[in-house]
Design an enzyme around this catalytic site. Structure first.
Site, PDB file in Angstrom:
ATOM      1  CB  VAL A 125       3.283   2.761   4.660  1.00 45.34           C
ATOM      2  CG1 VAL A 125       4.594   2.660   5.440  1.00 45.34           C
ATOM      3  CG2 VAL A 125       2.373   3.808   5.299  1.00 45.34           C
ATOM      4  N   GLY A 126       4.069   0.894   2.257  1.00 44.35           N
ATOM      5  CA  GLY A 126       4.946  -0.163   1.759  1.00 44.35           C
ATOM      6  C   GLY A 126       5.663   0.237   0.475  1.00 44.35           C
ATOM      7  NE  ARG A 136       2.728  12.750  11.503  1.00 44.98           N
ATOM      8  CZ  ARG A 136       1.971  11.662  11.453  1.00 44.98           C
ATOM      9  NH1 ARG A 136       1.547  11.074  12.567  1.00 44.98           N
ATOM     10  NH2 ARG A 136       1.616  11.164  10.286  1.00 44.98           N
ATOM     11  N   GLY A 148       0.850  -1.199   0.000  1.00 41.05           N
ATOM     12  CA  GLY A 148       0.000   0.000   0.000  1.00 41.05           C
ATOM     13  C   GLY A 148       0.879   1.240   0.000  1.00 41.05           C
ATOM     14  CB  THR A 188      -0.035  -3.108  10.670  1.00 41.06           C
ATOM     15  OG1 THR A 188       0.604  -3.566   9.480  1.00 41.06           O
ATOM     16  CG2 THR A 188      -1.549  -3.164  10.505  1.00 41.06           C
ATOM     17  CG  ASN A 189      -1.739   2.523  13.307  1.00 44.34           C
ATOM     18  OD1 ASN A 189      -0.894   2.499  14.188  1.00 44.34           O
ATOM     19  ND2 ASN A 189      -1.929   3.565  12.516  1.00 44.34           N
ATOM     20  NE  ARG A 245     -13.289   2.564  13.879  1.00 41.33           N
ATOM     21  CZ  ARG A 245     -13.326   3.110  15.080  1.00 41.33           C
ATOM     22  NH1 ARG A 245     -12.209   3.362  15.716  1.00 41.33           N
ATOM     23  NH2 ARG A 245     -14.460   3.391  15.646  1.00 41.33           N
ATOM     24  CG  HIS A 293       1.362   5.492  16.619  1.00 45.49           C
ATOM     25  ND1 HIS A 293       1.886   6.745  16.429  1.00 45.49           N
ATOM     26  CD2 HIS A 293       0.780   5.155  15.439  1.00 45.49           C
ATOM     27  CE1 HIS A 293       1.643   7.145  15.195  1.00 45.49           C
ATOM     28  NE2 HIS A 293       0.964   6.207  14.579  1.00 45.49           N
ATOM     29  NE  ARG A 343     -11.298   1.444  20.442  1.00 48.74           N
ATOM     30  CZ  ARG A 343     -10.574   0.828  21.372  1.00 48.74           C
ATOM     31  NH1 ARG A 343      -9.302   0.674  21.205  1.00 48.74           N
ATOM     32  NH2 ARG A 343     -11.148   0.389  22.472  1.00 48.74           N
TER      33      ARG A 343
HETATM   34  O1  TXD Z   1       3.330   5.250  12.735  1.00 51.37           O
HETATM   35  C1  TXD Z   1       2.823   4.258  12.277  1.00 51.37           C
HETATM   36  N1  TXD Z   1       3.098   3.060  12.760  1.00 51.37           N
HETATM   37  C2  TXD Z   1       1.901   4.353  11.134  1.00 51.37           C
HETATM   38  C3  TXD Z   1       1.016   3.247  10.898  1.00 51.37           C
HETATM   39  C4  TXD Z   1       1.975   5.400  10.188  1.00 51.37           C
HETATM   40  C5  TXD Z   1       1.274   5.341   9.015  1.00 51.37           C
HETATM   41  C6  TXD Z   1       0.436   4.222   8.660  1.00 51.37           C
HETATM   42  N2  TXD Z   1       0.169   3.354   9.765  1.00 51.37           N
HETATM   43  C7  TXD Z   1      -0.495   2.075   9.479  1.00 51.37           C
HETATM   44  O2  TXD Z   1       0.266   1.317   8.541  1.00 51.37           O
HETATM   45  C8  TXD Z   1      -1.848   2.211   8.841  1.00 51.37           C
HETATM   46  O3  TXD Z   1      -2.828   2.520   9.804  1.00 51.37           O
HETATM   47  C9  TXD Z   1      -2.014   0.813   8.268  1.00 51.37           C
HETATM   48  O4  TXD Z   1      -2.404  -0.081   9.300  1.00 51.37           O
HETATM   49  C10 TXD Z   1      -0.604   0.450   7.809  1.00 51.37           C
HETATM   50  C11 TXD Z   1      -0.367   0.601   6.331  1.00 51.37           C
HETATM   51  O5  TXD Z   1      -0.717   1.888   5.920  1.00 51.37           O
HETATM   52  P1  TXD Z   1      -0.929   2.225   4.360  1.00 51.37           P
HETATM   53  O6  TXD Z   1      -1.261   3.666   4.258  1.00 51.37           O
HETATM   54  O7  TXD Z   1       0.186   1.668   3.560  1.00 51.37           O
HETATM   55  O8  TXD Z   1      -2.236   1.349   4.074  1.00 51.37           O
HETATM   56  P2  TXD Z   1      -2.781   0.810   2.673  1.00 51.37           P
HETATM   57  O9  TXD Z   1      -2.391   1.753   1.573  1.00 51.37           O
HETATM   58  O10 TXD Z   1      -4.223   0.517   2.886  1.00 51.37           O
HETATM   59  O11 TXD Z   1      -1.977  -0.553   2.425  1.00 51.37           O
HETATM   60  C12 TXD Z   1      -2.219  -1.721   3.106  1.00 51.37           C
HETATM   61  C13 TXD Z   1      -1.856  -2.849   2.171  1.00 51.37           C
HETATM   62  C14 TXD Z   1      -2.799  -2.976   0.960  1.00 51.37           C
HETATM   63  O12 TXD Z   1      -2.078  -2.951  -0.260  1.00 51.37           O
HETATM   64  C15 TXD Z   1      -3.473  -4.334   1.165  1.00 51.37           C
HETATM   65  O13 TXD Z   1      -3.790  -5.004  -0.056  1.00 51.37           O
HETATM   66  C16 TXD Z   1      -2.423  -5.073   1.962  1.00 51.37           C
HETATM   67  O14 TXD Z   1      -1.937  -4.105   2.883  1.00 51.37           O
HETATM   68  N3  TXD Z   1      -2.936  -6.242   2.659  1.00 51.37           N
HETATM   69  C17 TXD Z   1      -2.254  -7.402   2.719  1.00 51.37           C
HETATM   70  N4  TXD Z   1      -1.052  -7.759   2.254  1.00 51.37           N
HETATM   71  C18 TXD Z   1      -0.635  -9.037   2.479  1.00 51.37           C
HETATM   72  N5  TXD Z   1      -1.391  -9.939   3.171  1.00 51.37           N
HETATM   73  C19 TXD Z   1      -2.589  -9.610   3.662  1.00 51.37           C
HETATM   74  N6  TXD Z   1      -3.316 -10.512   4.337  1.00 51.37           N
HETATM   75  C20 TXD Z   1      -3.080  -8.295   3.449  1.00 51.37           C
HETATM   76  N7  TXD Z   1      -4.218  -7.653   3.784  1.00 51.37           N
HETATM   77  C21 TXD Z   1      -4.116  -6.396   3.306  1.00 51.37           C
END
Ligand code: TXD
Length: 323
Positions: free
Chosen positions: A24-25, A162, A22, A130-131, A93, A186, A99
């Site tokens: 971040v990744g 920040r 996604g 991940t959150n 969410r 966090h 939650r």
């Molecule tokens: O400070 C921090 N820790 C954070 C946390 C700062 C920013 C974002 N934060 C959390 O990171 C956010 O609340 C999310 O829980 C994660 C990832 O954030 P992102 O913005 O990258 O979320 P996306 O764009 O929705 O991407 C999530 C990806 C998406 O491509 C899905 O298809 C994939 O996760 N996904 C999976 N991949 C592999 N396996 C499984 N089961 C799966 N389920 C979803």
């Protein structure tokens, strides 16, 4: 006589696998290869998504002038022999989702991902993003049985970055002269520590009045929400990716940086058996040391409140995972 132009492949670059392609990744993957830190493997559950991103980034290499490799995959075998595994997979969410529902869904995604990676990369450092961050980091540690120094959560670096940015913006000084520190879970209960924030060694308490400092502290607590409100879809990812990069660099280059991260506490700050954001030293063996700051009574109390909320969510996650 023709000479072969095939050069031997040099394998000296480390490998970072990122689970979840996604925002971040994929931003983190780009940073890692374009800054020449490591080769990358990007995995997602959605077919084609990580492959498309990886190919796009491979095609940019001639312009970005680097030779790092990135592959996109849906197969955990491709993550084999990683030095660092980053877990960003999860769902956000959605309206109508409680939650508790979110906790349950992300707990399953994150723990399954960690267990699958563990089969192929048992010696890697696991960096959880991940959150809800502190809870997910705890669950990765708990369900993998990895040594606690090999599992760490990213949040404090972001929250501190920040606050650092807000202090620099308020004072009109270079952000590189500003140091900041944010502890705790966090979320809304994080604990920014103005006493430990400085500009070229000068405590900000000598540069800003209390009202302004409180305003910056509150903006830091609301940092994630402020961006969500502006973006309307999705949440912050540039600064989160930079924060993760900073931590991975400290591990792979053995920089032993002192930074705030979610680490496993065993008596430090009077807390036991949970992950929470505190300052630590991060190097090639993972979390090398946890630092105990001399907190005031007020700060101690705020950290305890933050810890209680993380603990409640860990218990909730463990219960929902059993059901
Ligand atoms: O400070 C921090 N820790 C954070 C946390 C700062 C920013 C974002 N934060 C959390 O990171 C956010 O609340 C999310 O829980 C994660 C990832 O954030 P992102 O913005 O990258 O979320 P996306 O764009 O929705 O991407 C999530 C990806 C998406 O491509 C899905 O298809 C994939 O996760 N996904 C999976 N991949 C592999 N396996 C499984 N089961 C799966 N389920 C979803």
């Amino acid at each position: 006589m023709s000479k072969s132009l095939t050069l031997p492949l040099c394998n000296k670059f480390p490998k970072v696998s990122i689970i979840g392609a996604g925002n971040v990744g994929k931003t983190l993957a780009q940073r890692i290869i374009e800054r020449n830190l490591a080769n990358a493997c990007l995995l997602d559950i959605v077919e084609g998504l990580p492959q498309g991103i990886a190919l796009d980034l491979m095609e940019a290499r001639g312009l970005e002038l680097h030779n790092r490799n990135i592959i996109g995959t849906n197969d955990y075998q491709d993550t084999a022999n990683s030095d660092v595994v980053v877990i960003t997979a999860g769902v956000a969410r959605k309206p109508g989702m409680s939650r508790e529902d979110l906790l349950k869904i992300n707990a399953k995604i994150v723990t399954e991902a960690a267990q699958k990676c563990l089969v192929y990369s048992p010696n890697a450092l696991y960096l959880v993003i991940t959150n809800p961050l502190d809870v997910m980091t705890y669950l990765v540690w708990k369900t993998t049985n990895l040594p606690c120094e090999k599992v760490v959560g990213m949040a404090g670096v972001l929250d501190s970055a920040r606050l650092q940015a807000f202090i620099a913006m308020e004072l009109g000084v270079s952000v590189t002269d500003v140091q900041s520190m944010v502890l705790g879970g966090h979320g809304d209960l994080m604990l920014p520590l103005p006493r430990y924030c400085t500009v070229s060694g000068i405590p900000i308490t000598e540069l800003l009045d209390d009202i302004t400092i409180n305003k910056l502290v509150q903006r830091t607590r609301d940092g994630g929400a402020e961006i969500i409100k502006l973006l309307k879809t999705g949440s912050a990812y540039y600064a989160p990716a930079s924060s993760a990069f900073y931590m991975i660099e400290s591990v792979l280059l053995n920089q032993s940086r002192l930074l705030p991260a979610a680490v496993y506490l065993q008596g430090e700050y009077g807390l036991n058996d949970l992950y929470l954001g505190v300052p630590c030293r991060l190097g090639c063996s993972g979390v090398e040391q946890i630092l105990q700051l001399n907190l005031t009574d007020e700060e101690k109390q705020a950290l305890q409140i933050s810890a209680r909320s993380v603990r409640d969510n860990i218990n909730l996650a463990l219960t929902t995972m059993r059901n």
